[in-house]
Design a protein around this motif. Structure first.
Motif, mmCIF file in Angstrom:
data_model
loop_
_atom_site.group_PDB
_atom_site.id
_atom_site.type_symbol
_atom_site.label_atom_id
_atom_site.label_comp_id
_atom_site.label_asym_id
_atom_site.label_seq_id
_atom_site.Cartn_x
_atom_site.Cartn_y
_atom_site.Cartn_z
ATOM 1 N N ALA A 67 42.618 0.162 25.704
ATOM 2 C CA ALA A 67 41.599 -0.028 24.660
ATOM 3 C C ALA A 67 42.226 -0.080 23.277
ATOM 4 O O ALA A 67 41.768 -0.828 22.411
ATOM 5 C CB ALA A 67 40.563 1.085 24.737
ATOM 6 N N LEU A 68 43.287 0.695 23.062
ATOM 7 C CA LEU A 68 43.944 0.688 21.759
ATOM 8 C C LEU A 68 44.630 -0.637 21.464
ATOM 9 O O LEU A 68 44.854 -0.977 20.307
ATOM 10 C CB LEU A 68 44.940 1.839 21.658
ATOM 11 N N LYS A 69 44.936 -1.401 22.483
ATOM 12 C CA LYS A 69 45.523 -2.726 22.279
ATOM 13 C C LYS A 69 44.489 -3.714 21.748
ATOM 14 O O LYS A 69 44.838 -4.697 21.112
ATOM 15 C CB LYS A 69 46.104 -3.260 23.585
ATOM 16 N N ASP A 70 43.202 -3.432 22.021
ATOM 17 C CA ASP A 70 42.129 -4.359 21.663
ATOM 18 C C ASP A 70 41.306 -3.933 20.457
ATOM 19 O O ASP A 70 40.278 -4.537 20.180
ATOM 20 C CB ASP A 70 41.177 -4.528 22.856
ATOM 21 N N CYS A 71 41.722 -2.869 19.772
ATOM 22 C CA CYS A 71 40.943 -2.454 18.605
ATOM 23 C C CYS A 71 41.868 -2.174 17.430
ATOM 24 O O CYS A 71 43.077 -2.065 17.580
ATOM 25 C CB CYS A 71 40.058 -1.253 18.925
ATOM 26 N N ASP A 72 41.294 -2.084 16.265
ATOM 27 C CA ASP A 72 42.008 -1.814 15.019
ATOM 28 C C ASP A 72 41.441 -0.515 14.467
ATOM 29 O O ASP A 72 40.347 -0.504 13.912
ATOM 30 C CB ASP A 72 41.782 -2.980 14.065
ATOM 31 N N LEU A 73 42.161 0.590 14.619
ATOM 32 C CA LEU A 73 41.637 1.876 14.171
ATOM 33 C C LEU A 73 41.485 1.966 12.659
ATOM 34 O O LEU A 73 40.822 2.861 12.164
ATOM 35 C CB LEU A 73 42.524 3.025 14.683
ATOM 36 N N CYS A 74 42.073 1.041 11.929
ATOM 37 C CA CYS A 74 41.870 1.013 10.486
ATOM 38 C C CYS A 74 40.455 0.527 10.154
ATOM 39 O O CYS A 74 39.958 0.763 9.056
ATOM 40 C CB CYS A 74 42.905 0.127 9.815
ATOM 41 N N LYS A 75 39.805 -0.146 11.103
ATOM 42 C CA LYS A 75 38.460 -0.679 10.890
ATOM 43 C C LYS A 75 37.466 -0.224 11.947
ATOM 44 O O LYS A 75 36.274 -0.129 11.672
ATOM 45 C CB LYS A 75 38.495 -2.209 10.892
ATOM 46 N N ASP A 76 37.923 0.008 13.172
ATOM 47 C CA ASP A 76 37.044 0.289 14.303
ATOM 48 C C ASP A 76 37.042 1.774 14.667
ATOM 49 O O ASP A 76 37.985 2.496 14.361
ATOM 50 C CB ASP A 76 37.490 -0.501 15.538
ATOM 51 N N THR A 77 36.004 2.188 15.370
ATOM 52 C CA THR A 77 35.920 3.529 15.928
ATOM 53 C C THR A 77 35.985 3.419 17.439
ATOM 54 O O THR A 77 35.273 2.618 18.031
ATOM 55 C CB THR A 77 34.602 4.225 15.515
ATOM 56 N N LEU A 78 36.849 4.212 18.036
ATOM 57 C CA LEU A 78 37.019 4.212 19.486
ATOM 58 C C LEU A 78 36.390 5.486 20.046
ATOM 59 O O LEU A 78 36.815 6.589 19.715
ATOM 60 C CB LEU A 78 38.492 4.147 19.863
ATOM 61 N N PHE A 79 35.362 5.330 20.863
ATOM 62 C CA PHE A 79 34.726 6.455 21.538
ATOM 63 C C PHE A 79 35.365 6.587 22.912
ATOM 64 O O PHE A 79 35.427 5.618 23.664
ATOM 65 C CB PHE A 79 33.220 6.234 21.675
ATOM 66 N N VAL A 80 35.839 7.779 23.223
ATOM 67 C CA VAL A 80 36.514 8.040 24.488
ATOM 68 C C VAL A 80 35.604 8.899 25.359
ATOM 69 O O VAL A 80 35.253 10.015 24.985
ATOM 70 C CB VAL A 80 37.864 8.756 24.266
ATOM 71 N N GLU A 81 35.223 8.344 26.508
ATOM 72 C CA GLU A 81 34.387 9.085 27.451
ATOM 73 C C GLU A 81 35.272 9.977 28.304
ATOM 74 O O GLU A 81 36.186 9.499 28.980
ATOM 75 C CB GLU A 81 33.619 8.130 28.356
ATOM 76 N N LEU A 82 34.996 11.267 28.274
ATOM 77 C CA LEU A 82 35.757 12.214 29.081
ATOM 78 C C LEU A 82 35.185 12.283 30.491
ATOM 79 O O LEU A 82 33.985 12.083 30.680
ATOM 80 C CB LEU A 82 35.710 13.597 28.444
ATOM 81 N N PRO A 83 36.027 12.591 31.462
ATOM 82 C CA PRO A 83 35.518 12.771 32.825
ATOM 83 C C PRO A 83 34.509 13.917 32.866
ATOM 84 O O PRO A 83 34.620 14.881 32.120
ATOM 85 C CB PRO A 83 36.775 13.139 33.622
ATOM 86 N N LYS A 84 33.535 13.800 33.717
ATOM 87 C CA LYS A 84 32.507 14.832 33.833
ATOM 88 C C LYS A 84 32.958 15.888 34.843
ATOM 89 O O LYS A 84 32.355 16.066 35.889
ATOM 90 C CB LYS A 84 31.189 14.207 34.238
ATOM 91 N N THR A 85 34.031 16.577 34.505
ATOM 92 C CA THR A 85 34.559 17.642 35.345
ATOM 93 C C THR A 85 34.611 18.922 34.517
ATOM 94 O O THR A 85 34.645 18.865 33.278
ATOM 95 C CB THR A 85 35.979 17.309 35.845
#
Length: 84
Positions: free
Chosen positions: A13-31
């Motif tokens: 996912a980090l290859k496809d986004c620009d953290l200088c402009k975008d926000t990356l939401f990371v879904e954690l496993p439900k454990t």
């Protein structure tokens, strides 16, 4: 722009986004392992990838958790990579 990905797919996912402009939401496993996890613990393990993304888009780190973009606007890594 916002992008959502699962924890195991963060590197891709980090290859496809620009953290200088975008926000990356990371879904954690439900454990139980992730029920009360510290955000800095999870993101800390990804800092090399995060820093590489920021540098690739014209920014640079100013300390362990803050960076500036190409416009020299300071931002927190925690505001750009968030856990769900």
């Amino acid at each position: 722009m916002e992008k959502t990905t699962k924890l195991e797919n963060v590197a891709e996912a980090l290859k496809d986004c620009d953290l200088c402009k975008d926000t990356l939401f990371v879904e954690l496993p439900k454990t139980p392992d992730y029920m009360f996890v510290d955000t800095r613990e999870v993101i800390g393990g990804l800092m090399d990838l995060i820093e590489a993304n920021i540098k690739a888009h014209g920014g640079y780190m100013i300390d362990a958790w803050q960076f500036v973009d190409e416009r020299q606007v300071p931002m927190s890594v925690l505001s750009r990579v968030r856990l769900k």
